[in-house]
Design a protein around this motif. Structure first.
Motif, mmCIF file in Angstrom:
data_model
loop_
_atom_site.group_PDB
_atom_site.id
_atom_site.type_symbol
_atom_site.label_atom_id
_atom_site.label_comp_id
_atom_site.label_asym_id
_atom_site.label_seq_id
_atom_site.Cartn_x
_atom_site.Cartn_y
_atom_site.Cartn_z
ATOM 1 N N TYR A 1 0.450 -1.366 -0.349
ATOM 2 C CA TYR A 1 -0.057 0.042 0.079
ATOM 3 C C TYR A 1 0.877 1.291 -0.297
ATOM 4 O O TYR A 1 2.180 1.294 0.899
ATOM 5 C CB TYR A 1 -0.855 0.291 1.077
ATOM 6 N N ALA A 2 0.886 2.328 -0.652
ATOM 7 C CA ALA A 2 1.111 3.794 -0.569
ATOM 8 C C ALA A 2 -0.046 4.578 -0.424
ATOM 9 O O ALA A 2 -0.999 4.241 -1.673
ATOM 10 C CB ALA A 2 1.830 3.621 -1.836
ATOM 11 N N ALA A 3 0.341 5.967 -0.523
ATOM 12 C CA ALA A 3 -0.532 6.527 -0.370
ATOM 13 C C ALA A 3 0.539 8.341 -1.307
ATOM 14 O O ALA A 3 1.395 7.913 -0.357
ATOM 15 C CB ALA A 3 -1.361 7.495 0.902
ATOM 16 N N THR A 4 -0.189 9.212 -2.017
ATOM 17 C CA THR A 4 0.470 9.964 -1.795
ATOM 18 C C THR A 4 -0.233 11.665 -2.059
ATOM 19 O O THR A 4 -1.670 11.009 -2.000
ATOM 20 C CB THR A 4 1.754 10.350 -3.102
ATOM 21 N N PHE A 5 0.337 12.375 -2.664
ATOM 22 C CA PHE A 5 -0.771 13.389 -2.621
ATOM 23 C C PHE A 5 -0.259 14.543 -3.561
ATOM 24 O O PHE A 5 0.730 15.131 -3.597
ATOM 25 C CB PHE A 5 -0.846 14.416 -0.892
ATOM 26 N N ASP A 6 -1.239 15.321 -4.470
ATOM 27 C CA ASP A 6 -1.397 16.163 -5.888
ATOM 28 C C ASP A 6 -1.847 17.111 -5.363
ATOM 29 O O ASP A 6 -2.533 17.571 -4.632
ATOM 30 C CB ASP A 6 -1.769 15.931 -6.883
ATOM 31 N N PRO A 7 -0.249 18.567 -4.794
ATOM 32 C CA PRO A 7 -0.441 19.629 -4.224
ATOM 33 C C PRO A 7 -1.439 20.592 -5.407
ATOM 34 O O PRO A 7 -1.764 19.770 -6.768
ATOM 35 C CB PRO A 7 0.495 20.880 -4.544
ATOM 36 N N PRO A 8 -2.354 21.186 -5.361
ATOM 37 C CA PRO A 8 -3.193 22.443 -6.024
ATOM 38 C C PRO A 8 -2.079 22.633 -7.773
ATOM 39 O O PRO A 8 -1.294 22.929 -7.603
ATOM 40 C CB PRO A 8 -3.336 23.606 -5.504
ATOM 41 N N ARG B 1 3.248 21.654 -9.583
ATOM 42 C CA ARG B 1 4.340 20.138 -9.724
ATOM 43 C C ARG B 1 3.599 19.007 -10.598
ATOM 44 O O ARG B 1 2.889 19.076 -10.884
ATOM 45 C CB ARG B 1 4.125 20.118 -8.200
ATOM 46 N N PRO B 2 4.611 17.869 -10.906
ATOM 47 C CA PRO B 2 4.107 17.738 -11.332
ATOM 48 C C PRO B 2 3.223 15.920 -10.309
ATOM 49 O O PRO B 2 3.268 15.659 -9.725
ATOM 50 C CB PRO B 2 5.213 16.635 -12.083
ATOM 51 N N PRO B 3 1.906 15.360 -11.794
ATOM 52 C CA PRO B 3 1.501 14.207 -10.508
ATOM 53 C C PRO B 3 2.274 13.464 -10.028
ATOM 54 O O PRO B 3 3.234 12.995 -10.482
ATOM 55 C CB PRO B 3 0.017 13.949 -11.187
ATOM 56 N N THR B 4 1.855 12.666 -9.076
ATOM 57 C CA THR B 4 2.223 11.699 -8.026
ATOM 58 C C THR B 4 1.690 10.341 -8.080
ATOM 59 O O THR B 4 1.832 9.425 -7.173
ATOM 60 C CB THR B 4 2.100 11.922 -6.694
ATOM 61 N N GLY C 1 -8.606 10.453 -4.472
ATOM 62 C CA GLY C 1 -9.851 11.204 -4.261
ATOM 63 C C GLY C 1 -9.546 12.259 -4.456
ATOM 64 O O GLY C 1 -8.857 13.220 -4.507
ATOM 65 N N PHE C 2 -11.114 13.251 -4.113
ATOM 66 C CA PHE C 2 -10.961 14.613 -5.041
ATOM 67 C C PHE C 2 -10.031 15.670 -3.799
ATOM 68 O O PHE C 2 -9.681 15.959 -2.844
ATOM 69 C CB PHE C 2 -12.458 15.799 -4.846
ATOM 70 N N GLY C 3 -9.673 17.102 -4.571
ATOM 71 C CA GLY C 3 -8.698 17.685 -3.609
ATOM 72 C C GLY C 3 -7.358 16.880 -3.433
ATOM 73 O O GLY C 3 -6.024 17.565 -3.332
ATOM 74 N N GLY C 4 -6.294 15.657 -4.377
ATOM 75 C CA GLY C 4 -5.049 15.210 -5.070
ATOM 76 C C GLY C 4 -4.865 14.330 -4.172
ATOM 77 O O GLY C 4 -3.995 13.712 -4.061
#
Length: 400
Positions: A255-262, A267-270, A388-391
């Protein structure tokens, strides 16, 4: 030696099947649960379609004391949890209460309950707001109610990362089990098909306004136009180091999770990083994955970003990709949990369900989409992807 977290029970409540086997039969036959909204009159709204769980009556399964205190979303979570425990053959009363944990995902909370109480407030005054409003709307209500109902008093949690929540809940449950819990009830449900909930969802600008159920939600298609909302989800029983003789659907391996800033942050998607980290966590190579259950947002730009992430990891047309959520709509906090259940059923029966609706896939995306009919083949490993919505991004690897 890696920890073994075996899934020993499943409980599903979905628009095209209110039990696990009903859902699975409908999914393999390509039978959609998407249709006109019936819970309220949608004529004045741009979105007219949804994946409703038809024929589900909470009082057929739960005491009236619970149904009057809780929202439709929690009703479905309680029933799915009950069914998962029965499927696993687990009696919580026979286990140490502090060694059992509950982790659920929630996105909308109790919007239908809240709609009713707000109508009372503004139409009749504060004396017409019920005391249970204070708990029924709360995003942790399902975790609390499931914990109380089953005497599970170990560390519990609620995750609010929208569509990614179903995977993040599994990741959180795994952490808790590494810290001493022996059994987890984990997953997610959502139900926001009321005017208040629908208006809130419209702000994402991702919902399809097409009125043809067969073409309203067609991810990776040349005519992709957004997604259809839905309700329902899934719960599972996860046990740490289940006995070899104890049947399992599969195991949580990575399992892993990342976050995309606005976007304005440049910044590139993760998402690709989340997938790579989950594979590394599982000790699985990309060429060992038998199927990918895609997030499949249904927006051309989002579909392309997901396809680019998958191709960067697996290559062009190297792994079957499917999105059975085209038969249910996106279930928000319940969506990824339902994908996990679907992946485990695929592993059990050696068949990959098809993506319905998508008839003219964008060839340049480079995906081997499972279209037209299920694809029979052994499934030993599966990757589930969610955003998920928000990054929020999450990836989960399952192995037999």
């Amino acid at each position: 030696m890696r920890d073994r977290f075996g899934v020993t029970g499943l409980g599903v409540v979905a628009p095209n099947g209110a039990t696990t086997e009903e859902y699975w039969a409908a999914t393999l036959s390509g039978r959609s649960g998407i249709g006109p909204i019936t819970r309220f009159d949608p004529a004045s709204y741009p979105v007219r379609l949804a994946g409703e769980v038809r024929g589900f009556t909470a009082r057929d399964h739960l005491p009236s004391r619970i149904t009057t205190q809780t929202d439709h979303w929690t009703h479905m979570g309680l029933v799915a949890a009950d069914n998962a425990l029965v499927d696993a053959g687990v009696s919580p009363a026979s286990l140490p209460e502090y060694e059992m944990t509950v982790v659920t995902a929630s996105s909308s909370g109790g919007t239908e309950f809240g709609q009713k109480e707000m109508t009372g407030l503004w139409g009749k005054g504060p004396d017409h707001v019920g005391a249970y409003q204070s708990i029924a709307w709360f995003y942790a209500a399902s975790t609390g109610q499931i914990s109380i109902r089953n005497g599970m008093r170990g560390p519990c949690a609620a995750i609010a990362t929208e569509q990614a929540g179903g995977l993040d809940a599994v990741g959180q449950a795994r952490r808790m089990m590494r810290s001493g819990a022996r059994l987890a009830l984990v997953g997610g449900t959502d139900a926001s098909l009321c005017p208040y909930g629908l208006v809130a969802q419209l702000s994402s600008r991702g919902l399809s306004t097409r009125h043809d159920p067969a073409r309203a939600y067609v991810p990776f298609d040349t005519e992709a136009c957004g997604y259809v909302p839905g309700e329902g989800g899934a719960m599972f029983v996860v046990e740490k180091d289940p006995a070899p003789s104890r049947p399992t659907y599969g195991h949580i391996a990575g399992y892993a999770a990342t976050f995309d800033p606005p976007v304005e942050r440049n910044r590139p998607p993760t998402l690709a990083r989340a997938i790579a980290l989950a594979l590394a966590d599982a000790g699985v190579r990309p060429d060992e994955i038998d199927v990918v259950f895609a997030d499949a947002m249904g927006l051309p730009s989002a579909d392309r970003l997901e396809a680019e992430a998958l191709v960067s990891i697996f290559g062009h047309h190297k792994v079957p990709v499917t999105a059975p959520k085209t038969m249910t709509g996106r279930l928000y906090a319940g969506g990824a949990a339902l994908d996990v259940a679907t992946a485990l059923l695929s592993m059990r029966d050696g068949v990959i369900p098809q993506t319905v609706g998508t008839t003219d896939p964008v060839r340049s995306l480079g995906l081997d989409l499972v279209l037209g009919q299920p694809r029979e083949r052994p499934v030993r490993t599966a990757l589930v992807v969610a955003r998920g919505f928000g990054g929020f991004n999450a990836a989960l690897v399952l192995v037999a």
